[in-house]
Write a protein that holds these residues in place. Structure first.
Motif, PDB file in Angstrom:
ATOM      1  N   THR A   1       0.829  -1.214   0.000  1.00  0.00           N
ATOM      2  CA  THR A   1       0.000   0.000   0.000  1.00  0.00           C
ATOM      3  C   THR A   1       0.856   1.254   0.000  1.00  0.00           C
ATOM      4  OG1 THR A   1      -0.238   0.079   2.439  1.00  0.00           O
ATOM      5  CG2 THR A   1      -1.910  -1.154   1.187  1.00  0.00           C
ATOM      6  N   LYS A   2       1.990   1.228   0.684  1.00  0.00           N
ATOM      7  CA  LYS A   2       2.819   2.433   0.750  1.00  0.00           C
ATOM      8  C   LYS A   2       3.613   2.639  -0.549  1.00  0.00           C
ATOM      9  CE  LYS A   2       1.559   4.129   4.674  1.00  0.00           C
ATOM     10  NZ  LYS A   2       0.843   5.424   4.749  1.00  0.00           N
ATOM     11  N   PHE A   3       3.988   1.559  -1.232  1.00  0.00           N
ATOM     12  CA  PHE A   3       4.542   1.723  -2.573  1.00  0.00           C
ATOM     13  C   PHE A   3       3.485   2.333  -3.479  1.00  0.00           C
ATOM     14  CE2 PHE A   3       8.224  -0.736  -1.448  1.00  0.00           C
ATOM     15  CZ  PHE A   3       9.154  -0.491  -2.447  1.00  0.00           C
ATOM     16  N   ALA A   4       2.255   1.914  -3.319  1.00  0.00           N
ATOM     17  CA  ALA A   4       1.160   2.448  -4.137  1.00  0.00           C
ATOM     18  C   ALA A   4       0.937   3.931  -3.862  1.00  0.00           C
ATOM     19  CB  ALA A   4      -0.125   1.665  -3.880  1.00  0.00           C
ATOM     20  N   VAL A   5       1.106   4.356  -2.620  1.00  0.00           N
ATOM     21  CA  VAL A   5       0.975   5.783  -2.302  1.00  0.00           C
ATOM     22  C   VAL A   5       2.018   6.584  -3.081  1.00  0.00           C
ATOM     23  CG1 VAL A   5       1.261   7.521  -0.480  1.00  0.00           C
ATOM     24  CG2 VAL A   5      -0.069   5.460  -0.031  1.00  0.00           C
ATOM     25  N   GLY A   6       3.235   6.056  -3.170  1.00  0.00           N
ATOM     26  CA  GLY A   6       4.268   6.744  -3.940  1.00  0.00           C
ATOM     27  C   GLY A   6       3.909   6.861  -5.408  1.00  0.00           C
ATOM     28  N   ALA A   7       3.403   5.775  -5.992  1.00  0.00           N
ATOM     29  CA  ALA A   7       3.022   5.793  -7.404  1.00  0.00           C
ATOM     30  C   ALA A   7       1.836   6.727  -7.638  1.00  0.00           C
ATOM     31  CB  ALA A   7       2.670   4.381  -7.869  1.00  0.00           C
ATOM     32  N   LEU A   8       0.870   6.677  -6.739  1.00  0.00           N
ATOM     33  CA  LEU A   8      -0.303   7.549  -6.854  1.00  0.00           C
ATOM     34  C   LEU A   8       0.103   9.013  -6.779  1.00  0.00           C
ATOM     35  CD1 LEU A   8      -3.409   7.789  -6.996  1.00  0.00           C
ATOM     36  CD2 LEU A   8      -3.429   7.682  -4.491  1.00  0.00           C
ATOM     37  N   SER A   9       1.000   9.323  -5.871  1.00  0.00           N
ATOM     38  CA  SER A   9       1.457  10.705  -5.719  1.00  0.00           C
ATOM     39  C   SER A   9       2.153  11.207  -6.986  1.00  0.00           C
ATOM     40  CB  SER A   9       2.418  10.823  -4.526  1.00  0.00           C
ATOM     41  OG  SER A   9       1.776  10.465  -3.320  1.00  0.00           O
ATOM     42  N   LYS A  10       2.969  10.354  -7.595  1.00  0.00           N
ATOM     43  CA  LYS A  10       3.646  10.743  -8.835  1.00  0.00           C
ATOM     44  C   LYS A  10       2.646  11.032  -9.941  1.00  0.00           C
ATOM     45  CE  LYS A  10       7.984   8.182  -8.107  1.00  0.00           C
ATOM     46  NZ  LYS A  10       8.825   7.067  -8.602  1.00  0.00           N
ATOM     47  N   SER A  11       1.646  10.170 -10.073  1.00  0.00           N
ATOM     48  CA  SER A  11       0.653  10.377 -11.139  1.00  0.00           C
ATOM     49  C   SER A  11      -0.207  11.601 -10.859  1.00  0.00           C
ATOM     50  CB  SER A  11      -0.215   9.131 -11.309  1.00  0.00           C
ATOM     51  OG  SER A  11      -0.953   8.856 -10.146  1.00  0.00           O
ATOM     52  N   MET A  12      -0.540  11.819  -9.584  1.00  0.00           N
ATOM     53  CA  MET A  12      -1.305  13.018  -9.227  1.00  0.00           C
ATOM     54  C   MET A  12      -0.514  14.285  -9.576  1.00  0.00           C
ATOM     55  SD  MET A  12      -2.770  11.795  -5.499  1.00  0.00           S
ATOM     56  CE  MET A  12      -3.220  13.421  -4.975  1.00  0.00           C
ATOM     57  N   ARG A  13       0.791  14.238  -9.296  1.00  0.00           N
ATOM     58  CA  ARG A  13       1.616  15.417  -9.553  1.00  0.00           C
ATOM     59  C   ARG A  13       1.613  15.770 -11.047  1.00  0.00           C
ATOM     60  NH1 ARG A  13       5.988  13.466  -7.655  1.00  0.00           N
ATOM     61  NH2 ARG A  13       5.334  13.893  -5.523  1.00  0.00           N
ATOM     62  N   ILE A  14       1.675  14.751 -11.885  1.00  0.00           N
ATOM     63  CA  ILE A  14       1.647  14.976 -13.338  1.00  0.00           C
ATOM     64  C   ILE A  14       0.290  15.515 -13.776  1.00  0.00           C
ATOM     65  CG2 ILE A  14       1.759  13.834 -15.588  1.00  0.00           C
ATOM     66  CD1 ILE A  14       3.734  11.809 -14.220  1.00  0.00           C
ATOM     67  N   ASP A  15      -0.777  14.853 -13.329  1.00  0.00           N
ATOM     68  CA  ASP A  15      -2.122  15.228 -13.765  1.00  0.00           C
ATOM     69  C   ASP A  15      -2.526  16.614 -13.281  1.00  0.00           C
ATOM     70  OD1 ASP A  15      -2.298  12.773 -14.983  1.00  0.00           O
ATOM     71  OD2 ASP A  15      -3.569  11.864 -13.446  1.00  0.00           O
ATOM     72  N   LEU A  16      -2.031  17.006 -12.109  1.00  0.00           N
ATOM     73  CA  LEU A  16      -2.473  18.273 -11.511  1.00  0.00           C
ATOM     74  C   LEU A  16      -1.560  19.451 -11.842  1.00  0.00           C
ATOM     75  CD1 LEU A  16      -3.658  16.919  -8.036  1.00  0.00           C
ATOM     76  CD2 LEU A  16      -5.026  17.383 -10.087  1.00  0.00           C
ATOM     77  N   LEU A  17      -0.521  19.198 -12.638  1.00  0.00           N
ATOM     78  CA  LEU A  17       0.347  20.297 -13.076  1.00  0.00           C
ATOM     79  C   LEU A  17      -0.460  21.421 -13.711  1.00  0.00           C
ATOM     80  CD1 LEU A  17       3.481  18.709 -14.807  1.00  0.00           C
ATOM     81  CD2 LEU A  17       3.471  20.207 -12.794  1.00  0.00           C
ATOM     82  N   GLN A  18      -1.438  21.063 -14.542  1.00  0.00           N
ATOM     83  CA  GLN A  18      -2.221  22.062 -15.271  1.00  0.00           C
ATOM     84  C   GLN A  18      -3.041  22.960 -14.349  1.00  0.00           C
ATOM     85  OE1 GLN A  18      -5.528  20.243 -17.504  1.00  0.00           O
ATOM     86  NE2 GLN A  18      -5.203  18.374 -16.306  1.00  0.00           N
ATOM     87  N   HIS A  19      -3.234  22.513 -13.100  1.00  0.00           N
ATOM     88  CA  HIS A  19      -4.018  23.302 -12.150  1.00  0.00           C
ATOM     89  C   HIS A  19      -3.140  24.001 -11.116  1.00  0.00           C
ATOM     90  CE1 HIS A  19      -7.534  21.432 -13.881  1.00  0.00           C
ATOM     91  NE2 HIS A  19      -7.082  20.223 -13.567  1.00  0.00           N
ATOM     92  N   ALA A  20      -1.817  23.916 -11.273  1.00  0.00           N
ATOM     93  CA  ALA A  20      -0.854  24.545 -10.350  1.00  0.00           C
ATOM     94  C   ALA A  20      -1.019  24.033  -8.922  1.00  0.00           C
ATOM     95  CB  ALA A  20      -0.982  26.069 -10.392  1.00  0.00           C
ATOM     96  N   ILE A  21      -1.335  22.746  -8.805  1.00  0.00           N
ATOM     97  CA  ILE A  21      -1.497  22.134  -7.489  1.00  0.00           C
ATOM     98  C   ILE A  21      -0.254  21.296  -7.171  1.00  0.00           C
ATOM     99  CG2 ILE A  21      -2.825  20.432  -6.162  1.00  0.00           C
ATOM    100  CD1 ILE A  21      -5.300  21.377  -7.767  1.00  0.00           C
ATOM    101  N   LYS A  22       0.354  21.562  -6.047  1.00  0.00           N
ATOM    102  CA  LYS A  22       1.536  20.827  -5.613  1.00  0.00           C
ATOM    103  C   LYS A  22       1.139  19.458  -5.051  1.00  0.00           C
ATOM    104  CE  LYS A  22       3.975  24.982  -3.878  1.00  0.00           C
ATOM    105  NZ  LYS A  22       4.757  25.491  -2.729  1.00  0.00           N
TER     106      LYS A  22
END
Length: 251
Positions: A156-177
């Motif tokens: 689950t904690k490896f998955a949190v890392g992967a999820l965070s990376k994908s969120m960071r990419i997807d949310l770039l367009q909204h200027a969300i860290k």
């Protein structure tokens, strides 16, 4: 209203310490958890000690309907959420894969992973509307290296890392860290929960060295959240001095 932070799992451990740290810095706090009595007590404590406002929300991050019902009904003056800290999480059991409990696995996946998905999905419309915000996910050194008998929790904690990376990419367009903070061994209720109330076994985890404490992780979280708008710490791993990673300790 001044800056607003929403913290899941705020009734104990990292979550409670993070609420106290941000309240001391003048932030208004939306605190969430399953234990209404603890949430109410914390809300009164924060308001009295720091003259800030609190909004306690009682729900279980595992339950999608509860999450969305609570967050979508946040009053308008509370919707300008600057920082979301996805802290709610747990480890259950420390057993070899073939002996591990399926119920424990389900609870960890539902809390540690799906809980982050549900809460972030519910909060994001508020951040997207303002074109700013910061999502901080509490990971673990267990998401960096797998250790024996850590199977479900590490996954689950490896998955949190992967999820965070994908969120960071997807949310770039909204200027969300998006930041992941990965603590090592920290003495909170974590091990008591993992060993299902066996305080003796929980205490043995920290014998022979000085671990991290909840206040340490709260300080790191505050640092990440208060950097200039153009600066985002993507991934940060923090351990006590006696710990090199999720496996090696000096005792």
């Amino acid at each position: 209203m001044e800056k607003i932070i929403l913290i899941t799992g705020a009734t104990s451990g990292f979550g409670k310490a993070i609420a106290e740290k941000f309240a001391a810095g003048g932030w208004n706090c939306i605190i969430t958890g399953r234990r209404e009595d603890r949430l109410s007590a914390l809300a009164k404590e924060l308001e009295s000690a720091h003259a800030i406002k609190t909004l306690p929300l009682v729900f279980d991050v595992q339950k999608r309907d509860e999450v969305f019902a609570a967050i979508t009904q946040i009053p308008g003056e509370w919707q300008s959420i600057d920082v979301l800290v996805n802290n709610a999480g747990l480890a259950l059991g420390r057993d070899s894969f073939e002996n591990a409990s399926l119920d424990d696995w389900d609870t960890m996946v539902d809390t540690n992973l799906k809980g982050i998905m549900y809460v972030t999905k519910a909060v994001l419309p508020f951040m997207i509307a303002r074109k700013k915000g910061h999502v901080i996910n509490i990971g673990s050194t267990a998401g960096k290296e797998v250790y024996k008998d850590g199977n479900g929790y590490c996954a689950t904690k490896f998955a949190v890392g992967a999820l965070s990376k994908s969120m960071r990419i997807d949310l770039l367009q909204h200027a969300i860290k998006v930041t992941t903070i990965n603590p090592g061994a920290a003495e909170t209720e974590f091990s008591i929960v993992r060993f299902k109330g066996d305080e003796g076994k929980a205490k043995q985890v920290y014998d022979g060295f000085v671990p991290l404490y909840a206040d340490d992780v709260a300080g790191v979280t505050y640092y990440c959240a208060t950097l200039p708008p153009n600066v985002c710490i993507n991934d940060l791993t923090v351990t006590c001095t006696a710990q090199a990673d999720s496996i090696y300790f000096h005792k």
